[in-house]
Design a protein around this motif. Structure first.
Motif, PDB file in Angstrom:
ATOM      1  N   GLN A 109      -7.573   8.787  -2.245  1.00 27.71           N
ATOM      2  CA  GLN A 109      -7.465   7.542  -2.955  1.00 27.71           C
ATOM      3  C   GLN A 109      -7.109   6.323  -2.208  1.00 27.71           C
ATOM      4  O   GLN A 109      -7.373   5.307  -2.728  1.00 27.71           O
ATOM      5  CB  GLN A 109      -6.439   8.078  -3.909  1.00 27.71           C
ATOM      6  N   LEU A 110      -5.924   6.440  -1.093  1.00 25.78           N
ATOM      7  CA  LEU A 110      -5.640   5.394  -0.488  1.00 25.78           C
ATOM      8  C   LEU A 110      -6.495   4.790   0.360  1.00 25.78           C
ATOM      9  O   LEU A 110      -6.785   3.795   0.266  1.00 25.78           O
ATOM     10  CB  LEU A 110      -4.673   6.056   0.212  1.00 25.78           C
ATOM     11  N   ASP A 120      -9.793   4.891  -0.113  1.00 22.52           N
ATOM     12  CA  ASP A 120     -10.888   4.339  -0.912  1.00 22.52           C
ATOM     13  C   ASP A 120     -10.363   2.840  -1.560  1.00 22.52           C
ATOM     14  O   ASP A 120     -10.977   1.849  -1.595  1.00 22.52           O
ATOM     15  CB  ASP A 120     -10.930   5.337  -2.248  1.00 22.52           C
ATOM     16  N   GLN A 121      -8.961   2.836  -1.835  1.00 25.02           N
ATOM     17  CA  GLN A 121      -8.493   1.560  -2.127  1.00 25.02           C
ATOM     18  C   GLN A 121      -8.430   0.411  -0.852  1.00 25.02           C
ATOM     19  O   GLN A 121      -8.827  -0.740  -1.076  1.00 25.02           O
ATOM     20  CB  GLN A 121      -6.891   1.672  -2.512  1.00 25.02           C
ATOM     21  N   ALA A 138     -12.297  -0.544  -0.511  1.00 24.81           N
ATOM     22  CA  ALA A 138     -12.760  -1.376  -1.695  1.00 24.81           C
ATOM     23  C   ALA A 138     -12.364  -2.760  -1.290  1.00 24.81           C
ATOM     24  O   ALA A 138     -13.017  -3.693  -1.688  1.00 24.81           O
ATOM     25  CB  ALA A 138     -12.238  -0.849  -2.915  1.00 24.81           C
ATOM     26  N   LYS A 139     -11.060  -2.743  -1.008  1.00 23.49           N
ATOM     27  CA  LYS A 139     -10.499  -4.246  -0.707  1.00 23.49           C
ATOM     28  C   LYS A 139     -11.310  -5.029   0.481  1.00 23.49           C
ATOM     29  O   LYS A 139     -11.594  -5.996   0.337  1.00 23.49           O
ATOM     30  CB  LYS A 139      -9.056  -4.248  -0.292  1.00 23.49           C
ATOM     31  N   ASN A 177       1.210  -0.214   2.424  1.00 21.48           N
ATOM     32  CA  ASN A 177       1.006   0.225   1.063  1.00 21.48           C
ATOM     33  C   ASN A 177       0.910  -1.204  -0.021  1.00 21.48           C
ATOM     34  O   ASN A 177       0.374  -0.909  -0.985  1.00 21.48           O
ATOM     35  CB  ASN A 177       2.426   0.883   0.569  1.00 21.48           C
ATOM     36  N   LYS A 197      -2.702  -3.038   1.315  1.00 19.97           N
ATOM     37  CA  LYS A 197      -3.667  -1.974   1.379  1.00 19.97           C
ATOM     38  C   LYS A 197      -4.631  -2.473   2.466  1.00 19.97           C
ATOM     39  O   LYS A 197      -5.943  -2.271   2.832  1.00 19.97           O
ATOM     40  CB  LYS A 197      -4.488  -1.944   0.135  1.00 19.97           C
TER      41      LYS A 197
END
Length: 221
Positions: A37-38, A40-41, A44-45, A169, A172
């Motif tokens: 999940q991390l 992927d974030q 995506a950014k 965090n 990202k």
């Protein structure tokens, strides 16, 4: 002189590979749900940026062999195109050919890009390369800001014991990468400056031979 040049190019290639891994390893498919999940974030950014400019610090240490080296570098990337400066050497990829510029020896090595060649390194290819061959899981959270993802090579022949990818965090974005070898060597790449969507000239990723009139041109293909 030729053997020295080959050694320098070999060392630079190794550092370049690590640098590209540093900037693009976030796209890997994690086996840990939270790690995935991390990552992927972050991925995506990164895809929202038109270009990326990074200043970074490279550090190599091995207490057993009393080795402690540091160097600074920078890289500008737009899609597959890039300009990397590291240890006094510049590497430029214009989409078709790679130019390795060595001011110390006044030599430029030119090679054609071959997508099927495992030694042809580009940021996008590094994305594919690291889609397999590793186990991933969340690691420590440092100072409530930097979350690390631990990568462990599956192959017993891999000389790397583990890789720790630090992610900010809040933003990202990638903060650092720590690679630990089985021989005790520790290599760290740390972001000093991360800029995106910078104004670029039309010739930003174009090699201009006129700038190097006295350089020896070594065409490998």
């Amino acid at each position: 002189m030729k053997s020295q040049n080959l050694l320098k190019l070999s060392q630079f290639k190794s550092l370049f590979t690590l640098a590209i891994l540093f900037f693009f390893s976030f796209s890997m498919q994690a086996q840990d749900a939270k790690a995935k999940q991390l990552l992927d974030q972050v991925s995506a950014k990164i895809k929202t940026y038109k270009n990326i400019s990074i200043d970074f610090k490279y550090a190599l240490s091995n207490t057993k062999e009393n080795i402690n080296q540091e160097s600074k570098g920078n890289v500008m990337m737009k899609g597959d195109l890039y300009i990397l400066n590291l240890m006094g050497v510049t590497k430029l990829f214009d989409g078709k050919q790679t130019y390795t510029i060595n001011p110390e020896d006044e030599e430029i090595t030119i090679s054609k890009f071959n997508e099927k060649d495992d030694n042809s390194i580009t940021p996008s290819k590094m994305l594919t390369f690291f889609n397999s061959g590793y186990k991933y899981k969340m690691d420590i959270l440092q100072r409530r800001k930097i979350q690390y993802v631990k990568l462990t090579p599956i192959s017993s022949k891999d000389q790397r014991k583990e890789i720790l990818l630090g992610i900010d965090n809040q933003t990202k974005n990638i903060y650092n990468l720590i690679e630990v070898g089985k021989n005790g060597t520790k290599t760290t790449l740390t972001v000093n400056s991360f800029k995106t969507d910078q104004p670029l000239s039309k010739n930003q990723f174009t090699f201009e031979a006129s700038k190097y009139p006295k350089y020896y041109i070594n065409k490998l293909d």
